[in-house]
Design an enzyme around this catalytic site. Structure first.
Site, short mmCIF file in Angstrom:
data_model
loop_
_atom_site.label_atom_id
_atom_site.label_comp_id
_atom_site.label_asym_id
_atom_site.label_seq_id
_atom_site.Cartn_x
_atom_site.Cartn_y
_atom_site.Cartn_z
N HIS A 1 0.82 -1.21 0.00
CA HIS A 1 0.00 0.00 0.00
C HIS A 1 0.85 1.27 0.00
O HIS A 1 1.95 1.27 0.54
CB HIS A 1 -0.89 0.03 1.25
N TYR B 1 2.35 1.59 13.43
CA TYR B 1 2.80 2.48 12.37
C TYR B 1 2.71 3.92 12.89
O TYR B 1 1.65 4.33 13.35
CB TYR B 1 1.86 2.48 11.17
#
Length: 176
Positions: free
Chosen positions: A63, A133
């Site tokens: 992604h 993240y």
């Protein structure tokens, strides 16, 4: 103090954290803004995301977001283990279309700093893996892009058979 380990990919680094171990376990500061400012990293957190993965072999990726919302990410495996992959999509880069792969695991004291212009994904190597993240841009669905995990153009060798993958990632044609 953190230590930065360079890679052959311009702007992509391994960050070694400073773990304080004792008989109870460990303590670590996994983000210190002063470190990033003092080392001239242009990184301001806009989102912190956590991904919990039940199964070994879960694949998430590849992604990225297109300009003007491309993202820099810092990836940290909090629990379990992952095979982390970043693909360089920066056309002027000497490593354009090459992939970087690295194993991150709980307690290894490492994070990966992935600059703008890379697609990112990972495969879990253990059950009940948790990945954190830090992202410098908010998610914008309109600018989200994906690359098929097995696109032959990138020749990524995933270590395990895929046990779980999103329908969205599975349906991709392999084109950017």
């Amino acid at each position: 103090m953190y230590k930065v380990q360079k890679t052959k990919f311009d702007g992509l680094f391994i960050i070694n954290l400073d773990y304080k171990l004792d008989d109870r376990g460990y303590f670590v500061k996994n983000f210190k803004s002063d470190f990033f400012i003092n080392n001239k990293f242009k990184f301001k957190i806009k989102e912190i995301n956590i991904s919990y993965n039940k199964l070994r072999g879960t694949l998430r990726g590849m992604h990225y977001q297109k300009t003007p919302f491309s993202e820099t990410k810092i990836i940290h495996c909090i629990s379990g283990e992952i095979y982390d992959v970043a693909i360089d999509l920066r056309k002027k880069s000497s490593t354009y279309t090459k992939s970087f792969a690295y194993r991150l695991c709980e307690g290894d004291g490492k994070m990966i700093y992935i600059p703008k212009g890379f697609a990112h994904g990972y495969q879990t190597l253990k059950q009940k893996t948790i990945v954190q993240y830090f992202v410098d841009e908010k998610y914008h669905k309109k600018y989200e892009k994906r690359i098929k995990y097995n696109d032959p153009k990138f020749s990524i060798k995933w270590p395990l058979k895929i046990s779980s993958i999103s329908k969205k990632d599975m349906r991709l044609t392999g084109k950017k």
